[in-house]
Design a protein around this motif. Structure first.
Motif, PDB file in Angstrom:
ATOM      1  N   GLU A  28       0.602  -1.209   0.381  1.00  0.00           N
ATOM      2  CA  GLU A  28       0.155   0.358   0.303  1.00  0.00           C
ATOM      3  C   GLU A  28       1.124   1.462  -0.062  1.00  0.00           C
ATOM      4  OE1 GLU A  28      -2.787  -0.124   3.294  1.00  0.00           O
ATOM      5  OE2 GLU A  28      -4.152  -1.373   1.926  1.00  0.00           O
ATOM      6  N   LYS A  29       2.016   1.248   0.490  1.00  0.00           N
ATOM      7  CA  LYS A  29       2.765   2.374   0.636  1.00  0.00           C
ATOM      8  C   LYS A  29       3.679   2.557  -0.373  1.00  0.00           C
ATOM      9  CE  LYS A  29       1.903   3.164   5.880  1.00  0.00           C
ATOM     10  NZ  LYS A  29       2.659   3.055   7.121  1.00  0.00           N
ATOM     11  N   THR A  57      -2.100  12.243 -10.822  1.00  0.00           N
ATOM     12  CA  THR A  57      -2.679  12.015  -9.876  1.00  0.00           C
ATOM     13  C   THR A  57      -3.715  11.091  -8.874  1.00  0.00           C
ATOM     14  OG1 THR A  57      -0.522  13.605  -9.157  1.00  0.00           O
ATOM     15  CG2 THR A  57      -1.972  13.668  -6.872  1.00  0.00           C
ATOM     16  N   LYS A  58      -4.846  11.598  -9.676  1.00  0.00           N
ATOM     17  CA  LYS A  58      -6.427  11.651  -9.619  1.00  0.00           C
ATOM     18  C   LYS A  58      -6.359   9.726  -9.562  1.00  0.00           C
ATOM     19  CE  LYS A  58     -10.037  12.766 -11.692  1.00  0.00           C
ATOM     20  NZ  LYS A  58     -11.070  13.201 -12.817  1.00  0.00           N
ATOM     21  N   LYS A  61      -4.292   7.626  -7.048  1.00  0.00           N
ATOM     22  CA  LYS A  61      -4.888   7.842  -6.115  1.00  0.00           C
ATOM     23  C   LYS A  61      -6.505   7.558  -5.749  1.00  0.00           C
ATOM     24  CE  LYS A  61      -1.600  10.626  -3.214  1.00  0.00           C
ATOM     25  NZ  LYS A  61      -1.422   9.399  -2.529  1.00  0.00           N
ATOM     26  N   HIS A  64      -4.757   3.360  -5.313  1.00  0.00           N
ATOM     27  CA  HIS A  64      -4.158   3.066  -4.426  1.00  0.00           C
ATOM     28  C   HIS A  64      -3.952   4.515  -3.331  1.00  0.00           C
ATOM     29  CE1 HIS A  64      -2.446  -0.533  -6.144  1.00  0.00           C
ATOM     30  NE2 HIS A  64      -2.769   0.278  -7.498  1.00  0.00           N
ATOM     31  N   PRO A  65      -4.764   4.213  -2.747  1.00  0.00           N
ATOM     32  CA  PRO A  65      -5.172   5.992  -1.769  1.00  0.00           C
ATOM     33  C   PRO A  65      -3.509   6.020  -1.360  1.00  0.00           C
ATOM     34  CG  PRO A  65      -6.580   4.589  -1.765  1.00  0.00           C
ATOM     35  CD  PRO A  65      -6.004   3.454  -2.638  1.00  0.00           C
ATOM     36  N   LYS A  66      -3.108   5.330  -1.154  1.00  0.00           N
ATOM     37  CA  LYS A  66      -1.947   5.372   0.330  1.00  0.00           C
ATOM     38  C   LYS A  66      -0.287   5.162  -0.719  1.00  0.00           C
ATOM     39  CE  LYS A  66      -3.544   3.872   4.031  1.00  0.00           C
ATOM     40  NZ  LYS A  66      -3.304   1.782   5.304  1.00  0.00           N
ATOM     41  N   TRP A  67      -0.235   5.743  -2.176  1.00  0.00           N
ATOM     42  CA  TRP A  67       0.406   5.765  -3.015  1.00  0.00           C
ATOM     43  C   TRP A  67       1.116   7.599  -3.263  1.00  0.00           C
ATOM     44  CZ3 TRP A  67       1.020   2.640  -8.241  1.00  0.00           C
ATOM     45  CH2 TRP A  67       0.954   1.068  -7.788  1.00  0.00           C
ATOM     46  N   ASN A  68       2.219   7.565  -2.394  1.00  0.00           N
ATOM     47  CA  ASN A  68       2.837   8.715  -2.960  1.00  0.00           C
ATOM     48  C   ASN A  68       3.586   9.243  -4.667  1.00  0.00           C
ATOM     49  OD1 ASN A  68       3.735  11.441  -2.358  1.00  0.00           O
ATOM     50  ND2 ASN A  68       5.932  10.752  -1.852  1.00  0.00           N
TER      51      ASN A  68
END
Length: 322
Positions: A28-29, A57-58, A61, A64-68
């Motif tokens: 996740e990260k 980015t949209k 995210k 994968h909401p936790k990806w940077n």
């Protein structure tokens, strides 16, 4: 003994569960590195970059909401000698994908890597620039969104705003392949419609004012294609043509906002978003640029610079989509 075996099994199962949680957490990260190389800074290219980043980015995210997502942005500021160095610097960071904004930037990146996926935007003719073998099937590590606009429709729009039979003026940068292609298209349209053209070329912003002077009282309107140099000079164009009551149609909406009268064409923010969607397919769906057709803008809009139109005696409401 039985209790002991059960205890050992419980410990093993707990360990497996913890390992699974740890693996899931690490999945996740994650940091996605994306390189961006832009040839020069002006409204159109800045808008395409903004659109690309917001859309990519949209898209990431959402899944994968936790990806940077980490963007490494480099701008050559119109200096061709910077492109090679900056391309190398971006590639050395081993990004998942690189965005090339403008033909020279895309070409600079293409010379440095044949493996890292490259998405381009604000490039008019990818095949002509040697970036792809075919627009339908690139067969290289490059694909993207072309900013080729409807030149014929834009010239029709300009013709509808002219008030005399003088030739239509065209100003462009003769050192940009993108501009050459659009001027060729304009010539074909003019021949087909029996319209005379007066074409002037510039090679630097220092030439723009003098080139405008050569057109004074000799043309009925001015057409400026999507062109990095001219996009950077639109405020000069706007002031000069305002004094001469000369309507100006540009290749993009951003250029019209900066000094044109109107356009029917692309919005670079939209074009950047479209490129962002393509990049998301590469990163998230593991698609290959080699098999992704080059795209043109999904959206064309009529834009009228009302203040500029009024200043040259044109009622903005009289300007209609061609």
């Amino acid at each position: 003994m039985k209790k002991r075996i059960l205890g050992i099994m419980a410990i093993l199962l707990a360990g497996i569960a913890l390992a699974g949680c740890s693996s899931s957490a690490s999945a996740e990260k994650k940091t996605i590195n994306v390189g961006i190389l832009q040839v020069v800074q002006h409204g159109s290219l800045d808008a395409s970059r903004s659109g690309f980043k917001s859309e990519l980015t949209k898209e990431i995210k959402a899944k994968h909401p936790k990806w940077n997502i980490k963007y490494n942005y480099q701008n050559a500021q119109g200096d061709q000698s910077n492109l090679s160095t900056m391309s190398q610097q971006i590639i050395q960071k081993k990004p998942a994908l690189i965005l090339g904004i403008g033909t020279p930037a895309a070409q600079g990146l293409g010379k440095k890597t044949k493996t890292t996926p490259i998405i381009t935007t604000a490039v008019t003719d990818l095949k002509g620039a040697g970036l792809v073998k075919s627009n339908k099937k690139p067969d290289t590590n490059v694909t993207g969104t072309s900013d080729m606009g409807p030149v014929d429709k834009q010239l029709q729009l300009l013709k509808s705003m002219t008030k005399n039979t003088k030739p239509i003026g065209i100003m462009y940068n003769s050192s940009e392949e993108n501009s050459l292609l659009q001027v060729q298209t304009a010539k074909k349209w003019a021949t087909k419609n029996n319209i005379k053209l007066k074409i002037v070329a510039v090679t630097s912003t220092n030439d723009v004012q003098s080139a405008l002077s050569t057109l004074k009282n000799k043309v009925s309107g001015l057409y400026i294609p999507t062109d990095n140099l001219m996009a950077s000079s639109m405020k000069i164009v706007g002031k000069s043509t305002q004094k001469d009551n000369l309507p100006v149609v540009t290749g993009s909406i951003e250029m019209a906002k900066d000094g044109g009268t109107a356009t029917y064409g692309i919005n670079y923010n939209d074009l950047g978003k479209q490129a962002g969607k393509m990049a998301a397919k590469v990163i998230l769906d593991k698609q290959k640029p080699q098999n992704m057709p080059v795209e043109t803008s999904n959206v064309l809009r009529l834009y009228v610079n009302k203040a500029q139109a009024k200043s040259i005696g044109i009622d903005p409401s009289s300007i209609k989509q061609p």
